[in-house]
Scaffold this motif. Structure first.
Motif, short mmCIF file in Angstrom:
data_model
loop_
_atom_site.label_atom_id
_atom_site.label_comp_id
_atom_site.label_asym_id
_atom_site.label_seq_id
_atom_site.Cartn_x
_atom_site.Cartn_y
_atom_site.Cartn_z
N GLY A 131 0.81 -1.22 0.00
CA GLY A 131 0.00 0.00 0.00
C GLY A 131 0.83 1.25 0.00
O GLY A 131 2.02 1.24 0.37
N PRO A 132 0.23 2.37 -0.41
CA PRO A 132 0.94 3.65 -0.45
C PRO A 132 1.20 4.21 0.95
O PRO A 132 0.53 3.84 1.92
CB PRO A 132 -0.01 4.56 -1.23
N LEU A 133 2.16 5.11 1.03
CA LEU A 133 2.52 5.77 2.28
C LEU A 133 2.28 7.27 2.13
O LEU A 133 2.66 7.89 1.14
CB LEU A 133 4.00 5.53 2.59
N SER A 134 1.63 7.86 3.15
CA SER A 134 1.46 9.31 3.23
C SER A 134 2.41 9.84 4.30
O SER A 134 2.40 9.34 5.43
CB SER A 134 0.02 9.67 3.60
N VAL A 135 3.21 10.83 3.95
CA VAL A 135 4.16 11.44 4.89
C VAL A 135 3.75 12.89 5.10
O VAL A 135 3.49 13.62 4.13
CB VAL A 135 5.60 11.37 4.37
N ILE A 136 3.70 13.30 6.36
CA ILE A 136 3.41 14.70 6.71
C ILE A 136 4.57 15.22 7.55
O ILE A 136 4.94 14.61 8.55
CB ILE A 136 2.09 14.83 7.49
N GLN A 150 -1.30 3.79 5.55
CA GLN A 150 -0.04 4.08 6.22
C GLN A 150 0.24 5.58 6.25
O GLN A 150 0.16 6.25 5.23
CB GLN A 150 1.12 3.39 5.50
N VAL A 151 0.58 6.06 7.44
CA VAL A 151 0.90 7.48 7.62
C VAL A 151 2.16 7.59 8.48
O VAL A 151 2.28 6.91 9.51
CB VAL A 151 -0.25 8.24 8.32
N LEU A 152 3.07 8.44 8.05
CA LEU A 152 4.23 8.80 8.86
C LEU A 152 4.20 10.30 9.08
O LEU A 152 4.17 11.07 8.12
CB LEU A 152 5.54 8.41 8.17
N VAL A 153 4.20 10.72 10.35
CA VAL A 153 4.23 12.15 10.69
C VAL A 153 5.61 12.46 11.27
O VAL A 153 6.01 11.88 12.28
CB VAL A 153 3.12 12.50 11.70
#
Length: 273
Positions: free
Chosen positions: A33-38, A156-159
């Motif tokens: 799955g894709p990853l979103s990074v903030i 998936q989220v990475l902050v």
């Protein structure tokens, strides 16, 4: 600390933060799955180590320049040192990549990156740097608020939270932001950078994090010297709520080498809270 990161780019704390960032990006991107990074405090994304700010502080000479010359650095620094070599065409270290550069270079098709920067002049430089990058948006706004508002509810989220700690409420806002993001997405992972000055401040932050975020967090301390003077930045810490256990070994390698090699009687500690 002066807010303008140009004074501090490529110092020991950047080495710890950016090496750990490349490691957690690789681990999360190995999952389906894709990853979103903030990125809540992205800065300008690329730094001139030959500029007056960097030359005045000398911190890059004691950090990235020593790492690039080292023959015993662990493999966990490899992605960072490769990026530095590419930016400098294999020559003398004059340019250093911030987190936006490293994240944008790692993105795959379908991944996304939101880079927030509150200072207009820093954001303008960041926006220009990121224009050709696929999957990247920049926002001149409060990164804490943006992370809460724009974190996806699923996936998936990475902050990444790396404030300058010039505001008295930064510690509180980090906790509030992480609690809100985790309520929105229980799978969200965070990488938080903090200075180590005195243990009372740091321990209070960890207690608040445990009480309000209620997610196991890896903690990696890089103590460059004994914590005897609370007016100095005696080291730095990374706090990673929701991070996989596979990050323990990379953090030990990164923090251990930095503390022992670049510190003055330094030591590293990695544990879970």
């Amino acid at each position: 600390m002066n807010y303008r990161h140009a004074f501090h780019a490529g110092n020991f704390a950047d080495l710890v933060k950016h090496a750990a960032l490349t490691q957690i990006l690789a681990q999360l991107m190995a999952q389906p799955g894709p990853l979103s990074v903030i990125d809540t405090h992205a800065g300008r994304g690329l730094y001139d180590l030959a500029g007056p700010e960097a030359r005045k502080s000398g911190e890059a000479q004691a950090g990235i320049v020593r790492l690039m010359a080292a023959t015993d650095a662990p493999a966990e620094f490899g992605t960072l040192t490769a990026a530095v070599m590419t930016l400098n065409s294999g020559g003398a270290v004059r340019r250093y990549p911030g987190s936006p550069w490293l994240i944008a270079q790692a993105l795959r098709a379908g991944d996304s990156y939101l880079a927030c920067e509150l200072r207009p002049e820093e954001h303008a430089a960041l926006r220009d740097l990121m224009k050709p990058k696929r999957g990247v948006r920049t926002l001149c706004a409060d990164g804490y608020d943006a992370a809460v508002a724009q974190a996806p509810a699923v996936g998936q989220v990475l902050v990444l939270i790396d404030p300058p700690f010039e505001q008295a409420d930064d510690y509180r806002r980090i906790v509030e932001t992480l609690a809100s993001v985790r309520r929105r997405n229980r799978d969200a992972v965070a990488l938080v950078w903090l200075p180590l000055k005195d243990l009372e401040t740091f321990d209070a932050f960890l207690r608040d994090l445990e009480d309000e975020v209620r997610a196991p967090a890896l903690v990696a301390e890089t103590r460059m010297r004994p914590l005897s003077d609370p007016l100095k930045m005696n080291g730095c810490a990374l706090v990673l709520p929701g991070a996989p256990d596979e990050m323990v070994a990379p953090l030990r390698a990164i923090c251990g080498w930095t503390a022992r090699t670049l510190g003055e009687g330094g030591e590293a500690r990695v544990y879970t809270v």
